[in-house]
Design a protein around this motif. Structure first.
Motif, PDB file in Angstrom:
ATOM      1  N   PRO A 170     -14.090   4.578  -0.525  1.00 22.48           N
ATOM      2  CA  PRO A 170     -13.779   5.023   0.846  1.00 22.48           C
ATOM      3  C   PRO A 170     -13.625   6.545   0.902  1.00 22.48           C
ATOM      4  N   GLN A 171     -14.126   7.143   1.980  1.00 24.11           N
ATOM      5  CA  GLN A 171     -14.034   8.608   2.104  1.00 24.11           C
ATOM      6  C   GLN A 171     -13.483   9.072   3.453  1.00 24.11           C
ATOM      7  N   GLN A 172     -13.775   8.335   4.522  1.00 23.80           N
ATOM      8  CA  GLN A 172     -13.311   8.754   5.850  1.00 23.80           C
ATOM      9  C   GLN A 172     -12.739   7.553   6.613  1.00 23.80           C
TER      10      GLN A 172
ATOM     11  N   CYS B  47      -3.946   8.348   3.426  1.00 27.20           N
ATOM     12  CA  CYS B  47      -5.041   9.317   3.236  1.00 27.20           C
ATOM     13  C   CYS B  47      -4.804  10.140   1.975  1.00 27.20           C
TER      14      CYS B  47
ATOM     15  N   TYR C  48      -5.300   7.998  -1.277  1.00 30.33           N
ATOM     16  CA  TYR C  48      -6.681   7.587  -1.591  1.00 30.33           C
ATOM     17  C   TYR C  48      -7.700   8.711  -1.396  1.00 30.33           C
ATOM     18  N   GLY C  49      -7.231   9.915  -1.060  1.00 28.27           N
ATOM     19  CA  GLY C  49      -8.152  11.041  -0.890  1.00 28.27           C
ATOM     20  C   GLY C  49      -9.150  10.832   0.231  1.00 28.27           C
ATOM     21  N   VAL C  50      -8.692  10.178   1.296  1.00 32.37           N
ATOM     22  CA  VAL C  50      -9.564   9.830   2.416  1.00 32.37           C
ATOM     23  C   VAL C  50      -9.274  10.773   3.581  1.00 32.37           C
ATOM     24  N   ASP C  51     -10.315  11.155   4.339  1.00 29.15           N
ATOM     25  CA  ASP C  51     -10.137  12.073   5.471  1.00 29.15           C
ATOM     26  C   ASP C  51     -10.052  11.316   6.793  1.00 29.15           C
TER      27      ASP C  51
END
Lengths: 342, 342
Positions: free
Chosen positions: A89-91, A118, A121-124
């Protein structure tokens, strides 16, 4: 005009019915409705998109759900769907509709939970919508992830002979919910009573209120050079999820009760509630662990990995979906997704 | 604990407040919160993602909104956001939460509208969620589009001297809504009365109940070799949208009343309601036309294109946001987004 109640179709039947007439025309649509997430073309990697809606009074109860935990969990349930595709997952986008009983301070708590997820998990957070509702809070989160095309794992690739694997442990989130419901009832009966969750509560409440998404397993699969033949996240209970895999793959399954991971706390709490632990694992939801199948050639790669348990084998479709109990009996497993419309 | 009412911040202030602490870390995040859509990396083209939530009783009223039209419009409002980025929409997800007063047949109508929009725009339905609500219908649609990086148009690129352009015509959707509200009141006062929408109704009701997204303009820009310097779709009224462009671009604007396109039907209906037509265009929402700015060098390319109107000029920020009336006066334009929390 005829009137068919939505209950008659069930959640999954309803989705199948409503989306039956649609077809995909865009060359960038790799995979549409019917898996944990959609897949679209995205250059070197494919892009995976999943969305979930959470409704106050249906999916959460503010009697025992802190807003910050709710924000965190709203993100996690979507990241879990991305993990179930073997993608990272990224965004995310977050939309909310809320009644005017919510203050800015309450929303700050909710968004603190979103932000904690966020950060974890380093998600934007890249978008969303904020509007009002006549009643309660409704949350809609969309998560976007990506993975190389060759690593994307659908529900549909399981073959007879594949091993059935489960990450983490099951049933804990369901038992945590039972504890919260019990203490809510105690409180409603007598507001002066202090809650007494009991000795197994810490781990079980954490499972219910602050679940995690298994992005670590996506990393492990990449590191070990494993691509599961099929995968799904366990949001509705093991029974429901193995049925989804069997239906999508056109196969059957035998689950070994002795192989289903259930934590000690969950075992003991289940017995205190006079519940069978395996029933909690089969029918309790919200553990957000991964259920996946691997080709037997990958057995040695998987056997000694931490937190992955071999829990059965894929069989031919005509052999059905069965549970092999510790006592040596064979039972049919019944699909038991949550029927929110019930 | 302090309690700040969400009304005190307004919709856009609230979004700014809630998302202030978030930062983007993923290299694939090209553009986050604050435009019509987010932009993420996607290979040869960039991927554009937008999401909107529609709530019964806030955004639509079943007294006069047919379910099929509602399904269609739910898709259009999201496709319009993709167009506002100068991108082509390709996929959508649709999530709904609904109370048990909705039958399968009612949902079939709603999904027939979703499908009509997918067919009209060549867009694929690739996912979603279906769940229950305690009350009413809540719809959350996410649209995904794509465009070459060099064509993606943000709100933030307008420069003094740029021409302000508007597609189609404004105010019609708002006047259509006024007609529907008037006849609803007549009906509530006396259910035996037949509705009498009047002679301008057909075009105005179509604008309100069955809006379209300007994908044709995205195609026109590509064909003519034009990339607007900034763009936004007109969902909340021209006044609100020009403010968004001016704020994002750090500029001011002068709108020429004589240049704002308003249909004959809208003009005449406004006068019948004793409303000033330009007020309907400035403050009425839901036309889903595009407001964009172009570099003066593109003036000749734009001047003779059908359905595009030059309606003013970008000026320095310190010159403010003004309306130059047909009578020669200069007025400040006030931002007037819909405040759903009011």
């Amino acid at each position: 005009m005829e009137r068919t109640d939505v209950n008659t179709l069930g959640e999954f039947g309803l989705i199948d019915h409503l989306t039956a007439g649609f077809e995909n025309r865009q060359s960038t649509t790799v995979l549409g409705v019917g898996d944990d997430a959609a897949v679209i073309a995205g250059g070197d990697e494919q892009i995976v998109v999943s969305t979930d809606m959470l409704v106050e009074g249906i999916h959460f109860d503010f009697t025992y759900t802190p807003l910050k935990h709710l924000g965190y969990k709203s993100v996690i349930v979507n990241l879990s769907d991305i993990c179930a595709m073997n993608a990272r997952p990224q965004q995310i986008t977050v939309s909310i509709a809320l009644s005017n009983r919510f203050s800015v301070e309450a929303l700050d708590e909710f968004y603190a939970g979103i932000k904690a997820a966020c950060d974890q998990y380093g998600v934007d957070l890249v978008g969303g919508d904020t509007t009002s509702s006549n009643r309660g809070l409704i949350i809609s989160v969309t998560a976007i992830g990506r993975a190389p095309a060759a690593r994307i794992t659908r529900r549909s690739g399981a073959k007879p002979g594949d091993l059935i694997c489960i990450t983490g442990s099951l049933g804990g989130a369901y038992l945590g919910l039972q504890l919260l419901e019990r203490e809510k009832q105690v409180y409603l009966d007598n507001p002066d009573m202090q809650p007494d969750m009991g000795e197994y509560a810490p781990s079980l409440l954490a499972r219910q209120l602050r679940p995690e998404a298994r992005t670590d397993m996506v990393d492990t699969f990449a590191k070990e050079g494993i691509v599961p033949t099929s995968m799904i996240d366990i949001s509705d209970g093991l029974a429901s999820e193995i049925f989804h895999i069997c239906k999508a793959s056109g196969v059957g399954a035998v689950i070994e009760e002795s192989g289903v991971p259930i934590s000690n706390d969950a075992q003991l709490q289940a017995l205190e509630f006079n519940l069978d632990p395996i029933t909690c694992a089969l029918s309790g939801g919200e553990d957000y662990e991964l259920l996946f199948t691997i080709d037997p050639k990958d057995t040695e790669k998987i056997r000694f990995l931490p937190d992955i348990y071999i829990a059965g084998e894929i069989v031919a479709r005509e052999d059905g979906v069965k549970l092999h109990t510790k006592g040596g009996n064979i039972h049919d497993i019944k699909a038991q997704g949550w029927n929110h419309f019930g």
